[in-house]
Scaffold this active site. Sequence first.
Site, PDB file in Angstrom:
ATOM      1  N   LYS A 277       0.838  -1.204   0.000  1.00 40.29           N
ATOM      2  CA  LYS A 277       0.000   0.000   0.000  1.00 40.29           C
ATOM      3  C   LYS A 277       0.876   1.259   0.000  1.00 40.29           C
ATOM      4  CE  LYS A 277      -3.788  -2.532   2.111  1.00 40.29           C
ATOM      5  NZ  LYS A 277      -4.472  -2.981   3.320  1.00 40.29           N
TER       6      LYS A 277
ATOM      7  N   GLN B  30      -4.410  -1.955   9.679  1.00 43.88           N
ATOM      8  CA  GLN B  30      -4.280  -3.272   9.059  1.00 43.88           C
ATOM      9  C   GLN B  30      -4.747  -4.376  10.019  1.00 43.88           C
ATOM     10  OE1 GLN B  30      -3.160  -3.819   5.758  1.00 43.88           O
ATOM     11  NE2 GLN B  30      -3.927  -5.870   6.202  1.00 43.88           N
TER      12      GLN B  30
ATOM     13  N   ASP C 240     -11.028   2.711   4.228  1.00 39.55           N
ATOM     14  CA  ASP C 240     -11.296   1.275   4.069  1.00 39.55           C
ATOM     15  C   ASP C 240     -12.799   1.015   3.956  1.00 39.55           C
ATOM     16  OD1 ASP C 240      -9.284  -0.551   3.710  1.00 39.55           O
ATOM     17  OD2 ASP C 240      -8.806  -0.768   5.852  1.00 39.55           O
TER      18      ASP C 240
END
Length: 293
Positions: A52, A96, A119
């Site tokens: 990412k 994460q 997200d």
Amino acid sequence: MTIIDGKKISTDIQDEIAAEVNVIKTQGGKIPHLAAVLVGNDGASETYVAAKVKACERVGFKSTLVRMPATITEAELLARLEELNADADIDGYIVQAPLPKQIDEYKVIEAIAPKKDVDGFHPQSVGRMALNLPTYLPATPFGIVQLLERYNIETSGKHCVVLGRSHIVGSPMSILMARNDKHANCTVTLCHSRTANLKEFTLKADILIVALGKTEFVTADMVKDGVVVVDVGITRVPSDKTKSGFKLLGDVKYDEVAAKASFITPVPGGVGPMTIASLLLNTLKACRKEVYN
Ligand code: NAP
């Protein structure tokens, strides 16, 4: 039969984003800034976060990696998220998964300011998605929508069958495909492990989206001719034919199902590469304040 090339579409989207960042730079605007919080040092999480961060560099975004030890308390993590919420330079951030067991994942998701929830997992983002309001869509379903759109696959009036009801893939996918939207308007059936006579449903699918985590579960006898197949599954299995000693398998028995399909995503190279493109699109949206002012 057309193979849906997710790697190419992801690269195209990233090139488009990079071009937009160049325009922002020449106009002296704010450069999009994504932060990623990594708790502990789980190998797979390190790899995902590194990918990412690298993608941010490639398109010209700023990125910040926030590392926290696996021993961190929930209160300490939540306090750090408050700082990220208040940091005006950070447009969006992700935490994460998986998180260490002392931390409640849902408390963490709810602690992310909705305007920075790139997200798309915050309940507010999910609710806005269900109401078809501007929001950040979760990366994998958003990536699938992009694939269907860019391959001009007709969705309106089609029967879309989704296998799997996880919060990150199956459930949001079913919501998105049913919305009154140009690239949706499907009649949707959502199946899961308690679905009786699953094959009766898969055989009726015009579009079949499979997110089970069960290798080669969908076989040719389960689909009709001309079906559009999106295989979300990715499972590492041992292999003596590759240098790494493993290969990736999807949830669909590719060769035999591809022979009946009109479109199909391969594994790897189908849905997988789209996740990062979606995250970057959401970060650009956040920087432009397209969802919240
Ligand atoms: P998950 O949370 O484990 O959910 C799996 C779903 O499949 C559950 O809803 C489960 O039903 C259902 N299921 C399991 N066995 C079934 C059966 N025999 N018949 C019908 N339904 C069944 O998985 P996930 O997170 O959605 O991930 C699914 C797959 O996609 C995994 O291989 C994962 O690695 C992959 N994935 C890929 C990406 C990407 O490419 N970027 C992103 C996310 C996930 P119940 O709810 O009843 O248990």
